[in-house]
Write an enzyme that holds these catalytic residues in place. Structure first.
Site, PDB file in Angstrom:
ATOM      1  N   ARG A 168       0.671  -1.093  -0.055  1.00 22.90           N
ATOM      2  CA  ARG A 168      -0.130   0.079   0.023  1.00 22.90           C
ATOM      3  C   ARG A 168       0.818   1.259   0.030  1.00 22.90           C
ATOM      4  O   ARG A 168       0.394   2.263   0.543  1.00 22.90           O
ATOM      5  CB  ARG A 168      -0.985   0.003   1.228  1.00 22.90           C
ATOM      6  N   SER A 217     -10.477  -0.464   3.818  1.00 26.98           N
ATOM      7  CA  SER A 217     -10.057  -0.844   4.795  1.00 26.98           C
ATOM      8  C   SER A 217      -9.676   0.032   5.678  1.00 26.98           C
ATOM      9  O   SER A 217      -8.700   0.978   5.106  1.00 26.98           O
ATOM     10  CB  SER A 217      -8.931  -1.916   4.431  1.00 26.98           C
ATOM     11  N   GLU A 299      -4.622   2.540   7.448  1.00 26.65           N
ATOM     12  CA  GLU A 299      -4.299   2.221   6.005  1.00 26.65           C
ATOM     13  C   GLU A 299      -4.909   3.590   5.305  1.00 26.65           C
ATOM     14  O   GLU A 299      -4.337   4.016   4.362  1.00 26.65           O
ATOM     15  CB  GLU A 299      -5.103   0.847   5.525  1.00 26.65           C
TER      16      GLU A 299
HETATM   17  C1  LIG Z   1     -15.288   0.555  -0.749  1.00 24.46           C
HETATM   18  C2  LIG Z   1     -13.842   0.746  -0.871  1.00 24.46           C
HETATM   19  C3  LIG Z   1     -13.021  -0.534  -1.237  1.00 24.46           C
HETATM   20  C4  LIG Z   1     -11.648  -0.375  -1.384  1.00 24.46           C
HETATM   21  N1  LIG Z   1     -11.186  -1.518  -1.503  1.00 24.46           N
HETATM   22  C5  LIG Z   1      -9.820  -1.352  -1.836  1.00 24.46           C
HETATM   23  C6  LIG Z   1      -8.868  -2.698  -2.035  1.00 24.46           C
HETATM   24  O1  LIG Z   1      -9.205  -3.725  -2.264  1.00 24.46           O
HETATM   25  N2  LIG Z   1      -7.538  -2.534  -2.353  1.00 24.46           N
HETATM   26  C7  LIG Z   1      -6.935  -1.174  -2.392  1.00 24.46           C
HETATM   27  O2  LIG Z   1      -5.667  -1.285  -2.317  1.00 24.46           O
HETATM   28  N3  LIG Z   1      -7.630  -0.231  -1.877  1.00 24.46           N
HETATM   29  C8  LIG Z   1      -9.022  -0.230  -1.923  1.00 24.46           C
HETATM   30  N4  LIG Z   1      -9.464   0.927  -1.417  1.00 24.46           N
HETATM   31  C9  LIG Z   1      -8.687   2.193  -1.164  1.00 24.46           C
HETATM   32  C10 LIG Z   1      -8.769   3.039  -2.362  1.00 24.46           C
HETATM   33  O3  LIG Z   1      -9.805   2.839  -3.340  1.00 24.46           O
HETATM   34  C11 LIG Z   1      -7.354   2.698  -3.064  1.00 24.46           C
HETATM   35  O4  LIG Z   1      -6.363   3.206  -2.016  1.00 24.46           O
HETATM   36  C12 LIG Z   1      -7.012   3.798  -4.251  1.00 24.46           C
HETATM   37  O5  LIG Z   1      -6.050   3.393  -4.766  1.00 24.46           O
HETATM   38  C13 LIG Z   1      -7.136   5.418  -3.829  1.00 24.46           C
HETATM   39  O6  LIG Z   1      -7.247   6.097  -5.007  1.00 24.46           O
HETATM   40  P1  LIG Z   1      -7.895   7.466  -5.294  1.00 24.46           P
HETATM   41  O7  LIG Z   1      -7.776   8.072  -6.660  1.00 24.46           O
HETATM   42  O8  LIG Z   1      -9.186   7.435  -4.466  1.00 24.46           O
HETATM   43  O9  LIG Z   1      -6.812   8.389  -4.121  1.00 24.46           O
HETATM   44  P2  LIG Z   1      -6.954   9.340  -3.060  1.00 24.46           P
HETATM   45  O10 LIG Z   1      -7.487   8.735  -1.968  1.00 24.46           O
HETATM   46  O11 LIG Z   1      -7.538  10.600  -3.581  1.00 24.46           O
HETATM   47  O12 LIG Z   1      -5.612   9.596  -2.754  1.00 24.46           O
HETATM   48  C14 LIG Z   1      -4.768   8.481  -1.953  1.00 24.46           C
HETATM   49  C15 LIG Z   1      -3.230   8.852  -2.141  1.00 24.46           C
HETATM   50  O13 LIG Z   1      -2.705   9.072  -3.563  1.00 24.46           O
HETATM   51  C16 LIG Z   1      -2.065  10.197  -3.939  1.00 24.46           C
HETATM   52  N5  LIG Z   1      -2.559  10.403  -5.272  1.00 24.46           N
HETATM   53  C17 LIG Z   1      -3.538  10.169  -5.908  1.00 24.46           C
HETATM   54  N6  LIG Z   1      -3.783  10.669  -7.164  1.00 24.46           N
HETATM   55  C18 LIG Z   1      -2.386  11.063  -7.427  1.00 24.46           C
HETATM   56  C19 LIG Z   1      -1.726  11.766  -8.587  1.00 24.46           C
HETATM   57  N7  LIG Z   1      -2.538  11.915  -9.552  1.00 24.46           N
HETATM   58  N8  LIG Z   1      -0.549  11.967  -8.257  1.00 24.46           N
HETATM   59  C20 LIG Z   1       0.180  11.770  -7.183  1.00 24.46           C
HETATM   60  N9  LIG Z   1      -0.340  11.233  -6.143  1.00 24.46           N
HETATM   61  C21 LIG Z   1      -1.705  10.809  -6.094  1.00 24.46           C
HETATM   62  C22 LIG Z   1      -2.681  11.035  -2.813  1.00 24.46           C
HETATM   63  O14 LIG Z   1      -1.762  12.142  -2.799  1.00 24.46           O
HETATM   64  C23 LIG Z   1      -2.816  10.386  -1.498  1.00 24.46           C
HETATM   65  O15 LIG Z   1      -1.530  10.222  -1.159  1.00 24.46           O
HETATM   66  C24 LIG Z   1     -11.036   1.028  -1.333  1.00 24.46           C
HETATM   67  C25 LIG Z   1     -11.633   2.184  -1.043  1.00 24.46           C
HETATM   68  C26 LIG Z   1     -13.216   1.936  -0.940  1.00 24.46           C
HETATM   69  C27 LIG Z   1     -13.873   3.257  -0.626  1.00 24.46           C
END
Ligand SMILES: Cc1cc2nc3c(=O)[nH]c(=O)nc-3n(C[C@H](O)[C@H](O)[C@H](O)COP(=O)(O)OP(=O)(O)OC[C@H]3O[C@@H](n4cnc5c(N)ncnc54)[C@H](O)[C@@H]3O)c2cc1C
Length: 309
Positions: A168, A217, A299
């Protein structure tokens, strides 16, 4: 933040609340929200932005608690102009704003297996930064190249080694914004790939509160591996189990609750503040430590300032 900021072609909004941009629907304002028109716009803005101004790139906020006092930074959120997806043989290149779900479906259409991305609700930028994964596959398994714009406004290609993927987590230069990523997936039969994704979605709906506002999570599994496992996941200890053992399934504070359906999911039942959510999470950590001696690690990323009294 009293600063003269560069004038971009995209949208720059001062004092922009972030609650509607996160899955948990909480969070105070960013000093500025910048939505660049395209890569050149992003480059020029970062190049001309005074070096002391902090930058926070966000995706679709599915792994974030933004605290109630907001973020003293320019938050950069990519949208149209950064969400294209193209395919060349087994190689798929996606803009950082493309949703994981869309990338998985488009890849499956042409027989490329990126199915694990289908049930992760984030963007490609967030997937690379967080090394997102489930069902035994991780972003690091399929990523071949990531393109960033540095805090100085230069475009750079990074290799998987540069990103130093961990559970992660990955490393990016400070203030860098991921703009696109190239993946190579195993070949598969499109129909079989779509069937598998449908089954995984159904499994999620059965076991997780997918209809509630959450950020996935809340805590890492103590062993450091995904609950959906991979071959080397020999640890049985799951965060949900130690939370259950501490009697915290269903526990609540204000509008925040540990989901009765899956106790490692922190949910906003409607009126939660970031402080309710983070406070409940900390209470869970304390109770788990008292009952099992295990220190749970967050996480979900928590960013920004608490509300001033
Ligand atoms: C219902 C649900 C289920 C989930 N299941 C999983 C799962 O099975 N596995 C899993 O790994 N995760 C899971 N997640 C968590 C989440 O979806 C992941 O961590 C996802 O990769 C986050 O992406 P995001 O675009 O929402 O990033 P954000 O939450 O907006 O940001 C997360 C991080 O990424 C960085 N970031 C985002 N975009 C950029 C960019 N363009 N450049 C630089 N940095 C950036 C941000 O600065 C921050 O540090 C789940 C979430 C939910 C709500």
């Amino acid at each position: 933040m009293v600063q003269t900021l560069p004038a971009p072609r995209g949208k720059l909004t001062e004092n922009r609340p972030l609650n509607d941009l996160t899955w948990l629907r909480v969070g105070g304002p960013a000093d500025y929200l910048f939505q660049p028109a395209d890569i050149e716009d992003l480059q020029h803005f970062l190049r001309d932005l005074p070096a002391e101004v902090p930058v926070f790139p966000m995706g679709v906020g599915s792994n974030l608690i933004v605290r109630d006092g907001g973020l003293r930074a320019v938050v950069i959120r990519l949208g149209r102009g950064f969400n294209g997806i193209s395919v060349d043989g087994n190689t798929v290149t996606a803009g950082a704003a493309a949703l994981d779900t869309h990338v998985a479906r488009k890849a499956a259409d042409v027989g490329v297996d990126l199915t694990f991305l289908r049930t992760i609700p984030g963007s490609i930028g967030g997937a690379v930064r967080m090394n997102a994964g489930c069902y035994g596959s991780y972003t690091e398994d399929v990523l071949r190249k990531a393109t960033i714009v540095t805090r100085q406004g230069e475009v750079l290609d990074l290799s998987p080694e540069d990103l130093n993927f961990r559970y992660r987590q990955s490393d990016l230069p400070d203030g860098a914004v991921l703009v696109s990523a190239t993946f190579e997936g195993p070949a598969g039969d499109p129909e079989e790939l779509h069937t598998r994704m449908a089954a995984q979605l159904q499994k999620r709906d059965e076991t997780q509160p997918t209809k509630d506002r959450s950020a996935g999570s809340t805590f890492r599994n103590p062993a450091g591996f995904s609950s959906t496992g991979r071959a080397d996941d020999v640890h049985d200890l799951k965060a949900w189990k130690v939370i259950d053992d501490a009697g915290m399934r269903g526990a609540s504070r204000g509008g925040a609750q540990m989901s009765p359906k899956h106790s490692n999911f922190l949910i906003n039942t409607g009126s939660a503040t970031a402080s309710d959510l983070e406070g409940l999470g900390e209470e869970v950590r304390k109770k788990v430590y008292e009952t099992s001696g295990i220190t749970l690690e967050w996480e979900i990323m928590r960013v920004g300032d608490p509300l001033k009294e």
